[in-house]
Structures are given as structure tokens and as C-alpha cells.
Design a protein around this motif. Structure first.
Motif, PDB file in Angstrom:
ATOM      1  N   ARG A 134     -23.500 -33.367  13.940  1.00  0.00           N
ATOM      2  CA  ARG A 134     -22.118 -33.459  13.484  1.00  0.00           C
ATOM      3  C   ARG A 134     -21.469 -32.106  13.195  1.00  0.00           C
ATOM      4  NH1 ARG A 134     -22.496 -38.548   9.169  1.00  0.00           N
ATOM      5  NH2 ARG A 134     -23.140 -40.115  10.717  1.00  0.00           N
ATOM      6  N   GLN A 135     -22.237 -31.045  13.153  1.00  0.00           N
ATOM      7  CA  GLN A 135     -21.691 -29.777  12.694  1.00  0.00           C
ATOM      8  C   GLN A 135     -20.503 -29.322  13.543  1.00  0.00           C
ATOM      9  OE1 GLN A 135     -24.672 -26.779  11.983  1.00  0.00           O
ATOM     10  NE2 GLN A 135     -23.206 -25.109  12.011  1.00  0.00           N
ATOM     11  N   GLY A 136     -20.665 -29.319  14.855  1.00  0.00           N
ATOM     12  CA  GLY A 136     -19.572 -28.908  15.730  1.00  0.00           C
ATOM     13  C   GLY A 136     -18.363 -29.814  15.612  1.00  0.00           C
ATOM     14  N   PRO A 137     -18.545 -31.145  15.707  1.00  0.00           N
ATOM     15  CA  PRO A 137     -17.387 -32.040  15.558  1.00  0.00           C
ATOM     16  C   PRO A 137     -16.693 -31.921  14.206  1.00  0.00           C
ATOM     17  CG  PRO A 137     -19.192 -33.207  16.615  1.00  0.00           C
ATOM     18  CD  PRO A 137     -19.735 -31.874  16.184  1.00  0.00           C
ATOM     19  N   ILE A 138     -17.464 -31.721  13.135  1.00  0.00           N
ATOM     20  CA  ILE A 138     -16.836 -31.566  11.817  1.00  0.00           C
ATOM     21  C   ILE A 138     -16.007 -30.283  11.773  1.00  0.00           C
ATOM     22  CG2 ILE A 138     -17.315 -31.061   9.380  1.00  0.00           C
ATOM     23  CD1 ILE A 138     -19.606 -33.068   9.534  1.00  0.00           C
ATOM     24  N   ALA A 139     -16.551 -29.193  12.296  1.00  0.00           N
ATOM     25  CA  ALA A 139     -15.800 -27.933  12.321  1.00  0.00           C
ATOM     26  C   ALA A 139     -14.526 -28.086  13.144  1.00  0.00           C
ATOM     27  CB  ALA A 139     -16.673 -26.813  12.879  1.00  0.00           C
ATOM     28  N   ASP A 140     -14.622 -28.789  14.269  1.00  0.00           N
ATOM     29  CA  ASP A 140     -13.441 -29.010  15.096  1.00  0.00           C
ATOM     30  C   ASP A 140     -12.402 -29.847  14.347  1.00  0.00           C
ATOM     31  OD1 ASP A 140     -12.078 -29.124  17.838  1.00  0.00           O
ATOM     32  OD2 ASP A 140     -12.319 -31.250  17.377  1.00  0.00           O
ATOM     33  N   LEU A 141     -12.855 -30.908  13.651  1.00  0.00           N
ATOM     34  CA  LEU A 141     -11.921 -31.739  12.889  1.00  0.00           C
ATOM     35  C   LEU A 141     -11.281 -30.939  11.763  1.00  0.00           C
ATOM     36  CD1 LEU A 141     -10.683 -34.509  12.307  1.00  0.00           C
ATOM     37  CD2 LEU A 141     -12.707 -35.042  10.935  1.00  0.00           C
ATOM     38  N   LEU A 142     -12.049 -30.066  11.128  1.00  0.00           N
ATOM     39  CA  LEU A 142     -11.512 -29.225  10.057  1.00  0.00           C
ATOM     40  C   LEU A 142     -10.387 -28.332  10.583  1.00  0.00           C
ATOM     41  CD1 LEU A 142     -13.536 -27.383   7.344  1.00  0.00           C
ATOM     42  CD2 LEU A 142     -11.885 -26.113   8.676  1.00  0.00           C
ATOM     43  N   ILE A 143     -10.600 -27.735  11.744  1.00  0.00           N
ATOM     44  CA  ILE A 143      -9.569 -26.865  12.332  1.00  0.00           C
ATOM     45  C   ILE A 143      -8.320 -27.675  12.664  1.00  0.00           C
ATOM     46  CG2 ILE A 143      -9.022 -25.411  14.315  1.00  0.00           C
ATOM     47  CD1 ILE A 143     -10.878 -24.151  12.194  1.00  0.00           C
ATOM     48  N   ARG A 144      -8.507 -28.878  13.192  1.00  0.00           N
ATOM     49  CA  ARG A 144      -7.359 -29.728  13.512  1.00  0.00           C
ATOM     50  C   ARG A 144      -6.621 -30.136  12.236  1.00  0.00           C
ATOM     51  NH1 ARG A 144      -7.294 -31.695  18.726  1.00  0.00           N
ATOM     52  NH2 ARG A 144      -9.121 -31.129  19.962  1.00  0.00           N
ATOM     53  N   ALA A 145      -7.377 -30.431  11.178  1.00  0.00           N
ATOM     54  CA  ALA A 145      -6.738 -30.787   9.915  1.00  0.00           C
ATOM     55  C   ALA A 145      -5.936 -29.607   9.375  1.00  0.00           C
ATOM     56  CB  ALA A 145      -7.780 -31.234   8.901  1.00  0.00           C
ATOM     57  N   ALA A 146      -6.466 -28.391   9.516  1.00  0.00           N
ATOM     58  CA  ALA A 146      -5.728 -27.206   9.076  1.00  0.00           C
ATOM     59  C   ALA A 146      -4.436 -27.059   9.875  1.00  0.00           C
ATOM     60  CB  ALA A 146      -6.596 -25.957   9.228  1.00  0.00           C
ATOM     61  N   ASP A 149       3.047 -25.362  28.868  1.00  0.00           N
ATOM     62  CA  ASP A 149       3.185 -26.629  28.168  1.00  0.00           C
ATOM     63  C   ASP A 149       2.267 -26.672  26.955  1.00  0.00           C
ATOM     64  OD1 ASP A 149       4.973 -27.433  30.109  1.00  0.00           O
ATOM     65  OD2 ASP A 149       3.379 -28.292  31.367  1.00  0.00           O
ATOM     66  N   GLU A 150       2.707 -27.347  25.934  1.00  0.00           N
ATOM     67  CA  GLU A 150       1.895 -27.463  24.726  1.00  0.00           C
ATOM     68  C   GLU A 150       0.677 -28.326  25.021  1.00  0.00           C
ATOM     69  OE1 GLU A 150       2.442 -28.465  19.977  1.00  0.00           O
ATOM     70  OE2 GLU A 150       4.115 -28.632  21.378  1.00  0.00           O
ATOM     71  N   PRO A 151      -0.513 -27.899  24.599  1.00  0.00           N
ATOM     72  CA  PRO A 151      -1.720 -28.688  24.863  1.00  0.00           C
ATOM     73  C   PRO A 151      -1.585 -30.096  24.301  1.00  0.00           C
ATOM     74  CG  PRO A 151      -2.279 -26.524  23.978  1.00  0.00           C
ATOM     75  CD  PRO A 151      -0.797 -26.670  23.845  1.00  0.00           C
ATOM     76  N   ASP A 152      -2.104 -31.059  25.047  1.00  0.00           N
ATOM     77  CA  ASP A 152      -2.047 -32.451  24.616  1.00  0.00           C
ATOM     78  C   ASP A 152      -3.215 -32.720  23.684  1.00  0.00           C
ATOM     79  OD1 ASP A 152      -1.469 -35.099  24.339  1.00  0.00           O
ATOM     80  OD2 ASP A 152      -2.325 -35.701  26.261  1.00  0.00           O
ATOM     81  N   GLU A 153      -3.105 -32.241  22.457  1.00  0.00           N
ATOM     82  CA  GLU A 153      -4.190 -32.382  21.479  1.00  0.00           C
ATOM     83  C   GLU A 153      -4.005 -33.668  20.693  1.00  0.00           C
ATOM     84  OE1 GLU A 153      -4.362 -28.934  19.096  1.00  0.00           O
ATOM     85  OE2 GLU A 153      -5.005 -27.625  20.719  1.00  0.00           O
TER      86      GLU A 153
END
Length: 885
Positions: free
Chosen positions: A825-837, A802-806
Motif C-alpha cells: 500500500r505504500q505507493g498507492p497511499i503516497a499517491d493518494l496523499l499527493i492527490r489529496a494535497a 490539455d489538462e491531465p485527466d486525473e
């Protein structure tokens, strides 16, 4: 200074007659503060308060605010007298910015000293005892940078310790004990036969503590199974006697012992129950008694000999912890498997006096602080309840009774009993100082709040306060919605009308150890940084010079839509990646060469020879011909023969020089096979079959000795497929046996799926399992719509198809990050950047990228700008955060 008449006129006359040049804070400040407190209660704040404050400021008092930590508190220690509390944090995302050590005066509930920038962090979340005071409170031992022991003057200003030692290289804090005299410590020592030594400060000379002699084994029950400590005779919970003649402690297997320091011999050793999270035993205040558990029973022993004085069978349940006052509390807190939480009170000779049917909160995980505290006199105790209150109880041998109860801060995890009957209720982000007798709150602070408003020292998107050194950032949260700033020189930035609120959080710090109330004299309060810069002078004006003449609202960021809706393209992302990686240092670091190589292939796949050439030229000289060869192969395959021909011609000589002759090292053979195949494939696509044949022969020769080299074989198969030599490619693929693995397997499968060669992708994945990149393969199969292969792969590897519920709500995640302290904030920002990509929101990626730091000299992490730029480029152009061909 002696003031007997505390009327306003008398105090003022005494202060006017005082020789302030002879004023000594250690001798004079506390009596003066007491007299002025009494005068304020009787007559209010008047001329005497203002005169004294003026003189105190002239002596160099510094204005302090409480909110100095970048991250949660993870270490604490109450000084022996109870007058001071030291707290420290582990440091934030920026390793070089360091951690913060803060000293509080308990009686006033005010911050009096801050040492900011201790590199490597203080203590470690979940580890206790990492801050320890000397008996005279002039020295503070700090476990920092994992397991360095440094000695600081807690009332000084030096960021560096006066002495420091590191005797092990473990990745976590080691047990240690600072001697009461402050000149030596027991510490773990890799070079000691027993893995434990006494180190002296200064000089740092070490003396090993003894190993357990076989003759001493008769001191515990022969039937008790005791394992030798694999790391020598290591005290896990060490402590010194007050006269420094003995070392006390417990071992991992539950044994407790006393060591004679002068002779280096074990005086006695006894076997208790094995404990993992706390010391198996505790010594009482006068060091005459030891309490520990043995076989589920409570033992009271003679601390001089280790011999049993009493055994109590009914008061030591599993999960209980022990605390000595004038009596012993056996505390079974909430959350343990037991019939009921309770506290048993036992007298020093082992008589079980009574039980308290109370529910004490369990100790927190990150900040190790007890939830039960005895009053210094031992006639009362306070504890933090599981439902968030502080209760104070009176104690005697006949019984106990609740005196009063107060609400605790919501995030409190423990409490301490300090001087002047002040309780300190503490948690990772809260500190409340309150009188045990009355409940009066003398200081109440919530740390790390992030008001949804521009910071007062924000300039061009950066918090200018972080650059102000020495000392912490002047900015602090005045409440949940308001920022303020307090400068040591005495100026304050705060909204108009908030002067009274400032008195509850600020204090003048005298000699870094005494607090002086700010409301006893005027404060220079400005509405914004521009006004403070214009009217300030000296060091303050220099600090605020960038704000001179600015419109007060000029630095405030505009509220914009998130994610930003701008017109940025993939070309902009390539450009940002290029700039970031080149800034990191392409000439000396292997990672940058590999990253530029990957990006060149991604741009070649898009048929963009100019971008490819720029990335090739940015590569290191040694790697450049390899990058050019593979990029030329891809350009030719994508129908850009002129770009491929030009690129290959420019680097043909370098390829010949590098790979014309056979090499003999396996790693070099693998590189030669891949590079030679790329050159051969490019020539084949450009119509030069003779050169293509020659280069493919070199590739096959290099592979000859690499029998298990899937990582080298698959790139050659890829090159053959790219140039249409299907039969040769399949024959070479057939020669391989076993599981290809993910290093070359993932990029090869990505290539096959992109080209529509599902048959070959299925063939490679058919027997494969337990790849490191198993989830990456899932993403690839889902990205290319291969439902059947996805299901087979998931079943074989025990994954869900199943597709992850992201959560794709980028705006909400961005808003949540604004509520996180900047240092986290470094980790959360990097995670948000990946999601935005992943959502192809390139403007969001480009807006977030500068918010991530460039790497330090310690290496590169996935939460830093170059790596994040590569990850975003991979995802936007190839659909997966992995190398692809």
C-alpha cells in the motif's frame, strides 16, 4: 508403527499400546495418517483420531494457516521427489520485514513450514530458477537480496541461511545451479576470469569454470556467426548432472555445452538458435539426450558427445518450448504468431509421433512456472489451457487422448505434477492441489484476499499480528468477507459456526514437514482476541496480553467519511511536516536541511515569522544562517519587516563569519553568491543600503568565476528583484547565455509567475526545452492561468497542453487501497496523499501521513513520510511539487 487392522477399535487399541516416546514421524507418521484416513472413510472420525491428534500435539505440532505471504508469489520449486513445493515472495514495501519462504506438503495440499523475514526478498519477478532443492530434499538454495545465494533447511525455523555467498553485485538475480548433493553451486563470479565459478558449501571456496578454447570453435558450423560473450564463458541456464560430474548449460548466443567438472574442460559445444527467454536446449531425464533448435529445426543429440542423433524439420516452430518426459513435447502455446497452437510429441530417437491440437497457455511473466507437466511415469501429461482449464492426456507412441479436464483457478499461470498423482495448479495468488486421476481437490487457496472487515488483531489502528515474532502474521482471510487468525500454539480466532470451514485451510505441522488434519481433534476456537487472551495461557497469553480485558469491538475502526471533513489548516500541515522531518534527523542528513530551508521560505511567504523561526532553529548549524538570510529576505518582501529584522540580527554574525571572505571552490562560490545576495536583499528591504551594497558586491565577486552557473546566477537575480533593484537584476540576467535548466529555472519561473512578472517568465522560457522539470513547468503555467505560455511550452517540448485527466475521486481511491495487501500500500497511499494535497484536503493528508513509514538506513524515497510531507506542503502552499522561491 504398523497397523494392519483398520477397524476403529483395533486402531484405537494399537494407539493406546503404542510407545509414543519412540514415535518417529519420518518412519511412523505417514503409515498412521494413511490408516486413519482409511478409518475416516469407513467409520468417520472417532476416538482413534482424537487420541492420535492429542499425542501428535504433545510432540510439539504447530498449527499452520496458508495465507502467510505479504505479496504475490514470485518463486517456486517442486522438490525432486514431488513431495514438497517451496514458494517464496519478493517482499513488500517494508524491506526490513523481509520475504516469506513457504513449504507445502503436496499430497495433503497443506502448508507445513514457514520461514518469515528473509531480508531483501526471494528471487525477482520474472526470473525463474531462484529456488533449487538438493536431491535428498534436506537443503534448499535460495537466491535472495537480489543475487545472494543462501542455503536453508527447508524444514527448519532459522530465518538466516546456514551458508550464504555473493559473488557479483548485479541488481538482478544471476543464473546459478545448486548441485544435487547440496554442497556446491555453479554461480556467477565477478572475480573469475570467466565470470563463472563453482562455490563450495560450507567454506565458500570457489573454482573458476573454463573459458572456451579457440580449438573448440571447430565444433560448430564455420558459417554460423558467433559472438564472443562479453562477460566471459557464462552459463545462462546451468544445470548439474545427477552424478555431479558434468555441468550443462546454454550461452547467450545460443550455444550449448557440457563441461567436465573434474578436469575443468569443455567436453563439447554446439551452436543452436539464440534464445532470450528460455534455455536454447533441454536434457532428458536420464541425461542421454539433448533437444535443441538449430536453424529452425529440432535437433536430438547424444548428450555424451553433442553429436546429432536426429534432425526434425517440421516440429520446432519459433516460440515453442521443449519439455522432456519419456518423450519430448514441443509446445507452441497460445499468443504466438503461428498458424495454430499445438504440441508435437517426439520420441527419444527423434521420430515425430503425432500432434495434439490443443491450446496451451503461455507462461506467466512474474511467476515463472511451466504450463505443461509430464507425469513422473511419462505415460500422461497435464497442461493449462488458454481458456482456464487443466487437461490431462494419456500418451503413447501411437497417439494421445484426453483423459479428463478440470476448471483451474482464475489467476492460475502454470502447473506442476507432484507425488501421489497430485497436480499443483499455481499462480501468484492461487494454489490448488488436485488428483490428476479423479479431479478431487485436496487443497484450494486464494492468497492475499482483503476482506472489508476489521482484522482480528487490530489494536489502535495497527495490526498487532505483524509484531508477533517469530513466524508470520497469524491473521488470514477465511473467505472474501471474513478474517480469522491461527496461532502456532493451537488457538484460532474465527466467527462462531465456522469450525468446519477451518478444516479446509488449517493443518497441524509435524516436524515442519508433515501435515496432520485439524478435524481429527478439537480446536480451541475463540470469537475474538479478547476472549483468546482471557482463556489462553503460556506464549499465547503473552502474545495477546494487549487485548486482555478489552471490549471486543474497542479496536474496530469506525466507518467514517472519506476524505475526512475535519477543520485542519495549513498551520497543522506545517506542524506535521516539522515533526516528521525533525524525527527523520535534521542534524546529520543534508536532505532535512534543504527541506527545512524550503519550508521556512514557504512560511515566510505567508508572513508568519514565528513559524519561520522554529524551522530555522530546527536546521543544521552550518545551514542555519543561509536559511535565516533567505527567510528574512522573503519576510521583508511580504511586509513583515520586524520579523525579518529580528531574524537577520540573530544570524548576522554567523553570515559575516561564513561569507565575509572570498572562497575558491566552485560549489562554495555558488553557495556564497546565493547567500550573500539574500543578505543583501534583506538589508535593502530594511533600508540599510550600505550593507546591502556590500553584500551584493560579495555576491557578484563570487559569481565572477562561475561563467556557466545559471544555478548560481538566478538566485542572485531573484534577490535583486525582491528588493526592487530591477536594473541590476535585468543586467545580470542578460549576462547569462544558453538554457537555464530546471534546477534553478523552475523555482525562478515559479517566483516570477507568483509575482505577476509574466514578461520575465516568458523571457526565461523562450529558448528553453527538454528540462527535467518540463511537466512541472506545465503545472506552474496552468496553476497561474498562463494559457499562451503553456501552449508555447508544450509545443516546444512535444507535450500536450490539455489538462491531465486525473481521477479526483479520493473516496474511491481510498476504498481501492483497502483491498490491496498492506505490504503493497505504500505507493498507492503516497499517491493518494499527493492527490489529496492537490485538492487542498488537508485532513486527508494528515490522516494518510502516519500510514507511510519513516525511512530506513538505506535512504529516503518519495513514498516515505518525510518526503511525502514536504511534497504535500509544497502543493498546498505553492501549487506544485517542486522547490519554489
Amino acid at each position: 508403527m504398523k497397523i494392519t487392522d483398520t477397524t476403529g477399535r483395533a486402531v484405537l487399541n494399537a494407539l493406546e499400546a503404542q510407545d509414543w516416546a519412540a514415535f518417529e514421524p519420518e518412519r511412523d507418521l505417514l503409515p498412521l495418517r494413511t490408516a486413519l484416513n482409511r478409518l475416516e472413510r469407513d467409520e468417520g472420525v472417532g476416538a482413534a483420531h482424537r487420541l492420535a491428534t492429542e499425542r501428535i500435539r504433545e510432540r510439539g505440532a504447530l498449527l499452520r494457516h496458508p495465507d502467510v505471504h505479504r505479496v504475490e508469489i514470485t518463486a517456486q520449486a517442486l522438490s525432486p521427489s514431488g513431495r514438497y513445493l517451496a514458494v517464496g515472495d519478493f517482499g513488500g514495501d517494508d524491506y526490513d520485514a523481509g520475504a516469506t519462504l513457504q513449504i507445502w506438503e503436496v499430497a495433503t495440499g497443506r502448508c507445513v513450514n514457514v520461514i518469515d523475514g528473509i531480508v531483501g526478498g526471494i528471487g525477482w519477478p520474472g526470473y525463474g530458477g531462484t529456488l533449487q532443492w538438493s536431491a535428498d530434499e534436506t537443503r534448499l538454495a535460495v537466491m535472495y537480496r537480489s543475487n545472494n545465494i543462501g542455503v536453508w533447511d527447508p524444514f527448519g525455523a532459522d530465518v538466516e541461511p546456514s551458508e550464504t555467498v555473493r559473488l557479483t553485485f548485479n541488481g538482478r538475480p544471476d543464473p546459478f545451479a545448486f548441485a544435487p548433493g547440496g554442497l556446491r553451486a555453479y554461480a556467477m563470479d565477478d572475480d573469475s576470469d570467466t565470470f563463472g565459478s563453482i562455490v563450495g558449501f560450507p567454506g565458500l571456496e570457489t573454482t573458476a569454470v573454463p573459458a572456451l578454447d579457440h580449438d573448440e570453435e571447430e565444433d560448430y558450423d564455420e558459417d554460423e556467426e558467433v559472438e564472443d560473450d562479453e562477460e566471459g564463458f557464462v552459463l545462462q541456464w546451468p544445470s548439474w548432472s545427477r552424478d555431479e560430474k558434468r555441468l550443462y548449460g546454454g550461452l547467450r548466443d545460443g550455444r550449448l555445452c557440457s563441461i567436465d567438472v573434474a578436469s575443468g574442460e569443455v567436453s563439447w559445444i554446439v551452436q543452436g538458435d539464440r534464445e532470450h527467454s528460455q534455455s536454447p536446449g533441454v536434457w532428458n531425464r536420464d541425461e542421454t539426450r539433448l533437444a535443441y533448435r538449430r536453424g529452425g529445426e529440432l535437433v536430438i543429440a547424444d548428450a555424451a558427445t553433442g553429436q546429432d542423433a536426429a534432425v526434425c524439420a517440421d516440429v520446432s516452430p519459433t516460440g515453442a518450448y521443449l519439455s522432456w518426459g519419456t518423450r519430448l513435447a514441443v509446445i507452441l502455446p497460445a499468443g504466438h504468431d503461428s498458424d495454430r497452437p499445438r504440441v508435437a510429441i517426439v520420441d527419444p530417437v527423434g521420430r515425430h509421433r503425432h500432434d495434439l491440437d490443443v491450446t496451451v497457455q503461455s507462461m506467466g511473466h512474474d511467476l515463472m512456472v511451466p504450463t505443461w507437466a509430464w507425469a513422473p511415469g511419462g505415460d500422461r501429461a497435464a497442461f493449462l489451457t488458454a481458456d482456464g482449464r487443466v487437461e490431462v492426456w494419456s500418451m503413447d507412441d501411437e497417439g494421445a487422448g484426453r483423459v479428463r479436464a478440470f476448471d483451474a483457478p482464475a489467476k492460475a499461470t502454470g502447473l506442476l505434477w507432484g507425488v501421489d498423482d497430485v497436480l499443483v495448479v499455481i499462480g501468484p495468488t492461487v494454489l490448488r492441489f488436485m488428483h490428476a486421476g479423479t479431479g478431487e481437490v485436496v487443497g484450494d487457496f486464494t492468497l492475499l484476499r482483503q476482506p472489508p472487515a476489521p482484522r482480528p488483531l487490530l489494536l489502535d489502528g495497527e495490526d498487532h499480528g505483524e509484531e508477533m515474532r517469530p513466524g508470520p502474521n497469524p491473521t488470514f482471510a477465511l473467505d472474501e468477507r471474513t478474517w480469522a487468525a491461527a496461532f502456532p500454539e493451537g488457538a484460532v480466532i474465527a466467527p462462531p459456526g465456522r469450525e468446519d470451514d477451518l478444516t479446509g485451510v488449517l493443518a497441524w505441522a509435524v516436524d515442519h514437514r508433515y501435515a496432520w488434519p485439524v478435524h481429527w481433534g478439537p480446536l480451541d476456537v475463540f470469537p475474538n482476541a479478547s476472549a483468546a487472551a482471557a482463556q489462553g495461557d503460556g506464549p499465547l497469553r503473552e502474545k495477546l496480553e494487549p487485548f486482555l480485558g478489552l471490549d471486543p469491538d474497542a479496536s474496530a475502526p469506525e466507518d467514517g467519511e472519506w476524505p475526512p471533513p475535519g477543520p485542519s489548516t495549513v498551520d497543522d500541515l506545517f506542524r506535521a511536516f516539522h515533526e516528521t522531518v525533525v524525527e527523520y534527523g535534521a542534524d546529520s542528513l543534508p536532505w532535512t536541511g534543504a527541506a527545512l530551508h524550503e519550508a521556512a521560505l514557504l512560511q515566510a511567504r505567508r508572513g508568519e515569522p514565528d513559524g519561520v523561526r522554529a524551522l530555522v532553529e530546527a536546521s543544521t548549524g552550518r545551514r542555519r544562517p543561509f536559511t535565516a538570510a533567505e527567510a528574512a529576505l522573503v519576510l521583508a518582501s511580504e511586509g513583515v519587516p520586524d520579523g525579518a529584522r529580528s531574524l537577520l540580527a540573530d544570524h548576522a554574525a554567523a553570515c559575516e563569519e561564513r561569507w565575509a571572505e572570498p572562497v575558491w571552490y566552485p560549489a562554495e562560490q555558488g553557495s556564497q553568491a546565493r547567500a550573500a545576495a539574500a543578505v543583501g536583499g534583506a538589508y535593502a528591504l530594511l533600508g540599510d543600503q550600505e550593507r546591502a551594497d556590500r553584500w551584493f558586491r560579495r555576491a557578484r565577486e563570487a559569481l565572477r568565476d562561475l561563467h556557466d552557473g545559471w544555478d548560481h546566477r538566478l538566485p542572485v537575480v531573484w534577490a535583486l528583484l525582491e528588493c526592487g533593484r530591477e536594473d541590476e537584476a535585468l543586467a545580470l540576467l542578460d549576462e547569462g547565455t544558453g538554457d537555464p535548466g530546471d534546477t534553478a529555472g523552475v523555482p525562478f519561473v515559479a517566483y516570477l509567475l507568483r509575482k505577476g512578472r509574466v514578461d520575465l517568465a516568458s523571457r526565461v522560457l523562450r529558448e528553453a526545452e527538454d528540462w527535467f522539470g518540463e511537466w512541472t513547468v506545465m503545472t506552474l503555467l496552468r496553476h497561474h492561468g498562463q494559457a499562451d505560455l503553456l501552449r508555447e511550452w508544450a509545443e516546444r517540448n512535444g507535450l500536450s497542453p490539455d489538462e491531465p485527466d486525473e481521477d479526483a475521486d479520493l473516496a474511491r481511491r481510498h476504498a481501492e487501497i483497502e483491498l490491496i495487501p498492506p505490504a503493497q500500500r505504500q505507493g498507492p497511499i503516497a499517491d493518494l496523499l499527493i492527490r489529496a494535497a492537490g485538492r487542498h484536503r488537508i485532513d486527508a493528508v494528515l490522516a494518510l501521513l502516519p500510514k507511510l513509514p519513516m525511512p530506513s538506513c538505506d535512504g529516503l524515497s518519495s513514498h516515505e513520510r518525510p518526503y511525502a510531507a514536504l511534497s504535500a506542503l509544497r502543493i498546498v502552499t505553492a501549487g506544485v511539487d517542486h522547490e519554489t522561491w
